[in-house]
Scaffold this motif. Structure first.
Motif, PDB file in Angstrom:
ATOM      1  N   ALA A  94       0.830  -1.212   0.000  1.00  0.00           N
ATOM      2  CA  ALA A  94       0.000   0.000   0.000  1.00  0.00           C
ATOM      3  C   ALA A  94       0.859   1.255   0.000  1.00  0.00           C
ATOM      4  CB  ALA A  94      -0.942  -0.015   1.205  1.00  0.00           C
ATOM      5  N   LEU A  95       1.925   1.268   0.821  1.00  0.00           N
ATOM      6  CA  LEU A  95       2.777   2.457   0.880  1.00  0.00           C
ATOM      7  C   LEU A  95       3.588   2.634  -0.398  1.00  0.00           C
ATOM      8  CD1 LEU A  95       4.038   2.305   4.583  1.00  0.00           C
ATOM      9  CD2 LEU A  95       2.228   3.737   3.605  1.00  0.00           C
ATOM     10  N   ALA A  96       3.971   1.515  -1.026  1.00  0.00           N
ATOM     11  CA  ALA A  96       4.661   1.620  -2.313  1.00  0.00           C
ATOM     12  C   ALA A  96       3.725   2.201  -3.363  1.00  0.00           C
ATOM     13  CB  ALA A  96       5.165   0.250  -2.752  1.00  0.00           C
ATOM     14  N   ALA A  97       2.458   1.759  -3.349  1.00  0.00           N
ATOM     15  CA  ALA A  97       1.473   2.304  -4.294  1.00  0.00           C
ATOM     16  C   ALA A  97       1.242   3.785  -4.031  1.00  0.00           C
ATOM     17  CB  ALA A  97       0.156   1.530  -4.177  1.00  0.00           C
ATOM     18  N   GLU A  98       1.248   4.183  -2.752  1.00  0.00           N
ATOM     19  CA  GLU A  98       1.093   5.608  -2.443  1.00  0.00           C
ATOM     20  C   GLU A  98       2.253   6.412  -3.026  1.00  0.00           C
ATOM     21  OE1 GLU A  98       0.864   8.739   1.302  1.00  0.00           O
ATOM     22  OE2 GLU A  98       1.795   6.771   1.526  1.00  0.00           O
ATOM     23  N   GLY A  99       3.475   5.894  -2.878  1.00  0.00           N
ATOM     24  CA  GLY A  99       4.624   6.609  -3.409  1.00  0.00           C
ATOM     25  C   GLY A  99       4.594   6.738  -4.922  1.00  0.00           C
ATOM     26  N   ILE A 100       4.154   5.674  -5.598  1.00  0.00           N
ATOM     27  CA  ILE A 100       4.150   5.667  -7.066  1.00  0.00           C
ATOM     28  C   ILE A 100       2.990   6.487  -7.627  1.00  0.00           C
ATOM     29  CG2 ILE A 100       3.889   4.201  -9.107  1.00  0.00           C
ATOM     30  CD1 ILE A 100       5.261   1.968  -7.470  1.00  0.00           C
ATOM     31  N   PHE A 101       1.795   6.241  -7.114  1.00  0.00           N
ATOM     32  CA  PHE A 101       0.590   6.821  -7.707  1.00  0.00           C
ATOM     33  C   PHE A 101       0.144   8.131  -7.067  1.00  0.00           C
ATOM     34  CE2 PHE A 101       0.054   2.166  -8.314  1.00  0.00           C
ATOM     35  CZ  PHE A 101       0.166   2.153  -9.700  1.00  0.00           C
ATOM     36  N   ALA A 102       0.639   8.440  -5.883  1.00  0.00           N
ATOM     37  CA  ALA A 102       0.143   9.618  -5.164  1.00  0.00           C
ATOM     38  C   ALA A 102       1.243  10.642  -4.929  1.00  0.00           C
ATOM     39  CB  ALA A 102      -0.481   9.190  -3.829  1.00  0.00           C
ATOM     40  N   PHE A 103       2.247  10.257  -4.138  1.00  0.00           N
ATOM     41  CA  PHE A 103       3.246  11.241  -3.760  1.00  0.00           C
ATOM     42  C   PHE A 103       4.039  11.733  -4.966  1.00  0.00           C
ATOM     43  CE2 PHE A 103       7.054  12.851  -1.573  1.00  0.00           C
ATOM     44  CZ  PHE A 103       6.437  13.657  -0.631  1.00  0.00           C
ATOM     45  N   ALA A 104       4.326  10.837  -5.915  1.00  0.00           N
ATOM     46  CA  ALA A 104       5.042  11.261  -7.121  1.00  0.00           C
ATOM     47  C   ALA A 104       4.212  12.257  -7.921  1.00  0.00           C
ATOM     48  CB  ALA A 104       5.386  10.044  -7.978  1.00  0.00           C
ATOM     49  N   LEU A 105       2.895  12.029  -7.986  1.00  0.00           N
ATOM     50  CA  LEU A 105       2.009  12.947  -8.698  1.00  0.00           C
ATOM     51  C   LEU A 105       1.974  14.304  -8.012  1.00  0.00           C
ATOM     52  CD1 LEU A 105      -0.110  13.289 -10.994  1.00  0.00           C
ATOM     53  CD2 LEU A 105      -1.836  12.464  -9.369  1.00  0.00           C
ATOM     54  N   GLU A 106       1.835  14.294  -6.678  1.00  0.00           N
ATOM     55  CA  GLU A 106       1.813  15.554  -5.928  1.00  0.00           C
ATOM     56  C   GLU A 106       3.115  16.333  -6.096  1.00  0.00           C
ATOM     57  OE1 GLU A 106      -0.515  15.424  -1.863  1.00  0.00           O
ATOM     58  OE2 GLU A 106       0.641  13.598  -2.101  1.00  0.00           O
ATOM     59  N   PHE A 138      -5.333  10.408  -3.922  1.00  0.00           N
ATOM     60  CA  PHE A 138      -4.776   9.068  -4.101  1.00  0.00           C
ATOM     61  C   PHE A 138      -3.985   8.641  -2.865  1.00  0.00           C
ATOM     62  CE2 PHE A 138      -4.611   9.749  -8.981  1.00  0.00           C
ATOM     63  CZ  PHE A 138      -5.977   9.509  -9.061  1.00  0.00           C
ATOM     64  N   SER A 139      -3.281   9.597  -2.265  1.00  0.00           N
ATOM     65  CA  SER A 139      -2.544   9.293  -1.043  1.00  0.00           C
ATOM     66  C   SER A 139      -3.490   8.801   0.050  1.00  0.00           C
ATOM     67  CB  SER A 139      -1.789  10.532  -0.569  1.00  0.00           C
ATOM     68  OG  SER A 139      -1.042  10.256   0.583  1.00  0.00           O
ATOM     69  N   ALA A 140      -4.626   9.482   0.174  1.00  0.00           N
ATOM     70  CA  ALA A 140      -5.623   9.056   1.165  1.00  0.00           C
ATOM     71  C   ALA A 140      -6.132   7.654   0.862  1.00  0.00           C
ATOM     72  CB  ALA A 140      -6.782  10.050   1.193  1.00  0.00           C
ATOM     73  N   ILE A 141      -6.282   7.325  -0.427  1.00  0.00           N
ATOM     74  CA  ILE A 141      -6.774   6.002  -0.796  1.00  0.00           C
ATOM     75  C   ILE A 141      -5.895   4.912  -0.209  1.00  0.00           C
ATOM     76  CG2 ILE A 141      -7.014   4.371  -2.721  1.00  0.00           C
ATOM     77  CD1 ILE A 141      -8.046   6.653  -4.427  1.00  0.00           C
ATOM     78  N   TRP A 142      -4.586   5.016  -0.422  1.00  0.00           N
ATOM     79  CA  TRP A 142      -3.699   3.916  -0.032  1.00  0.00           C
ATOM     80  C   TRP A 142      -3.502   3.832   1.467  1.00  0.00           C
ATOM     81  CZ3 TRP A 142      -3.454   0.417  -3.465  1.00  0.00           C
ATOM     82  CH2 TRP A 142      -3.566   0.758  -4.818  1.00  0.00           C
ATOM     83  N   ILE A 143      -3.531   4.971   2.144  1.00  0.00           N
ATOM     84  CA  ILE A 143      -3.451   4.931   3.606  1.00  0.00           C
ATOM     85  C   ILE A 143      -4.710   4.296   4.180  1.00  0.00           C
ATOM     86  CG2 ILE A 143      -3.311   6.322   5.700  1.00  0.00           C
ATOM     87  CD1 ILE A 143      -0.701   6.115   4.082  1.00  0.00           C
ATOM     88  N   VAL A 144      -5.862   4.669   3.652  1.00  0.00           N
ATOM     89  CA  VAL A 144      -7.117   4.108   4.150  1.00  0.00           C
ATOM     90  C   VAL A 144      -7.229   2.633   3.790  1.00  0.00           C
ATOM     91  CG1 VAL A 144      -9.640   4.232   3.982  1.00  0.00           C
ATOM     92  CG2 VAL A 144      -8.298   6.332   4.141  1.00  0.00           C
ATOM     93  N   VAL A 145      -6.740   2.242   2.615  1.00  0.00           N
ATOM     94  CA  VAL A 145      -6.739   0.829   2.233  1.00  0.00           C
ATOM     95  C   VAL A 145      -5.946   0.011   3.249  1.00  0.00           C
ATOM     96  CG1 VAL A 145      -5.760  -0.824   0.581  1.00  0.00           C
ATOM     97  CG2 VAL A 145      -7.195   1.039  -0.231  1.00  0.00           C
ATOM     98  N   ALA A 146      -4.747   0.498   3.596  1.00  0.00           N
ATOM     99  CA  ALA A 146      -3.918  -0.213   4.564  1.00  0.00           C
ATOM    100  C   ALA A 146      -4.618  -0.325   5.911  1.00  0.00           C
ATOM    101  CB  ALA A 146      -2.574   0.488   4.719  1.00  0.00           C
TER     102      ALA A 146
END
Length: 459
Positions: A94-106, A138-146
């Motif tokens: 989940a945190l890897a997905a946040e880094g790829i799909f969320a934090f990189a975009l931000e 998107f960042s919220a998505i992956w944190i909430v998923v976890a």
């Protein structure tokens, strides 16, 4: 205090402080997109001024949110080693997905958002604003998923035994779309939209009351009021859906939230009250059979109560869970009533004639934040005694090598540092609000002072 309690207090403190800022970033991001889109469509410079002003405040909340969020990842390893090993495969994905799909975009668009004014074309800047806003969502998505996987585990199997046991993903999408994730993501998003919207309403209501930046503030207030009304009503839908999911997947939590003890009996819905755990009674104002009706549209439908579970599998802090949950509900209903009433006054043409209403909005900036905090407290304390529901107990999840003194010392340091950060945040936020939405070189709609007015009129 023992290590477990101190570690829980430390994590609760750090995550509660951190959670002040991401909801504001998401909510401000939405309204920034609205203001900037309207500027491009209408060429009205007031929307441009509003977008720039709230982007500055967004940058402040975003920066502190990033800094305070990093700390919690280290806490997993220091204070919760068994937990980290157990959920590492899940959280890591989940945190890897946040880094790829969320934090990189931000981070990719953040520089253009903050420094691209008058340097790139307006539509390019709008794209960057949308990119940062979507990245925060998107960042919220992956944190909430976890977190939701801890509430309702799915798509996994257990490898190893005892303290060496760990969960491994067998179906990534089943993990992502676990039974509670969608409802909780929607609920978190709407709570974030309300946090940002009511901060904007608070500031512009204050400007109107003080006679500063009145014209632009009325425009901002009306637009943001629409956002606040729509999403406060939306919380009713997502909240009800989330409660149904809790009733199905975590019945002990729902029973704790509503103070329902009977193993299987129609359940009342309390508007307010106090839970007596020892005597298994709740004293307060209630709607007989109300919870049963909400769950099945029948006042006589049995609802699973706390006595259906062994004592060791029930949340220990029943009254706290009950109170936090009901505070969240009370704030949500108040915000709905306030927003709808304000829209009614707008329709009547009297929105800005009622000073008491504007003063109410000034102080509502705190309410969505309080609701977000107590909602998380209710959800996390209601999950106890499990850190991963039905699989790993909190008492088994903390680090065995860390002493109580070490956790206490770091907790005190966190409190000192975070207090300084919060004071800095309040100081900078207050400074920006006092300065107002216009740059020093821009013309504002600030009304003349009484002294100047007196000179011009000869009084």
């Amino acid at each position: 205090m023992d290590v477990e309690i101190l570690a829980r207090i430390q994590f609760a403190f750090t995550i509660a402080f951190h959670y002040i800022y991401p909801p504001l970033s998401i909510g401000l991001g939405l309204v920034m997109v609205v203001f900037e889109s309207l500027y491009i469509r209408t060429k009205n410079k007031e929307y441009h001024v509003l977008a720039k002003f709230w982007t500055k405040i967004f940058a402040l909340t975003f920066g502190i949110g990033v800094v305070t969020g990093i700390v919690m990842e280290f806490e997993f390893g220091t204070n919760w080693a068994v937990y980290s090993r157990y959920v590492g495969d899940i959280f890591g994905s989940a945190l890897a997905a946040e880094g790829i799909f969320a934090f990189a975009l931000e981070s990719g668009f953040l520089g253009v958002l903050l420094f691209g004014w008058n340097r790139v074309k307006p539509w390019v800047h709008l794209v960057s604003t949308i990119g940062v806003f979507l990245g925060s969502m998107f960042s919220a998505i992956w944190i909430v998923v976890a977190n939701s996987w801890q509430q309702t585990p799915a798509g996994y199997h257990i490898v190893g035994e005892g303290f060496n046991a760990r969960a491994e993903i067998t179906d990534f999408w089943a993990m992502v779309f676990n039974p509670s994730s969608v409802d909780r993501i929607l609920y978190v998003w709407l709570g974030a939209f309300l946090a940002g919207a009511f901060l904007i309403l608070s500031v512009h209501a204050y400007y109107i009351l003080k006679g500063r930046f009145v014209l632009i503030s009325k425009k901002a207030f009306k637009l943001t009021l629409v956002v606040a009304t729509v999403f406060s009503l939306g919380q009713l839908v997502t909240g009800h859906s989330s409660a149904e999911g809790v009733a199905k997947n975590q019945p002990a939590k729902l029973a704790a939230m509503e103070g329902h003890f009977d193993a299987s009996a129609p359940a009342d819905m309390y508007l307010l009250g106090w839970v007596d755990k020892e005597n298994q009674e709740v004293t307060g104002l209630k709607i007989p059979g109300g919870l049963s009706f909400l769950m099945d549209y029948d006042f006589e439908t049995p609802v699973t109560g706390l006595n259906a579970f062994p004592e060791e599998d029930r949340p220990s802090q029943l009254n706290a869970v009950f109170q936090f949950y009901h505070i969240m509900i009370a704030i949500g209903m108040f915000l709905i009533a306030l927003s709808v009433y304000a829209c009614f006054q707008w329709w009547r043409g009297k929105l800005f004639d009622k000073r008491w209403l504007l003063w109410t909005f000034v102080f509502t900036a705190f309410l969505p934040q309080i609701a977000n905090q107590v909602g998380w407290f209710a959800a996390e304390m209601g999950r106890q005694p499990w850190v991963v529901y039905g699989l790993l107990r909190t008492s088994d999840a903390f680090s065995q090598a860390v002493s109580a003194n070490q956790v206490l010392f770091s907790l005190i340091l966190f409190m000192v540092v975070y207090t300084l950060l919060f004071l800095l945040f309040v100081y900078l936020l207050n400074k920006k609000i006092k300065h107002g939405p216009y740059d020093d070189t821009e013309e504002s709609d600030r009304p003349l002072t009484k002294e100047i007015t007196g000179v011009l009129t000869g009084n």
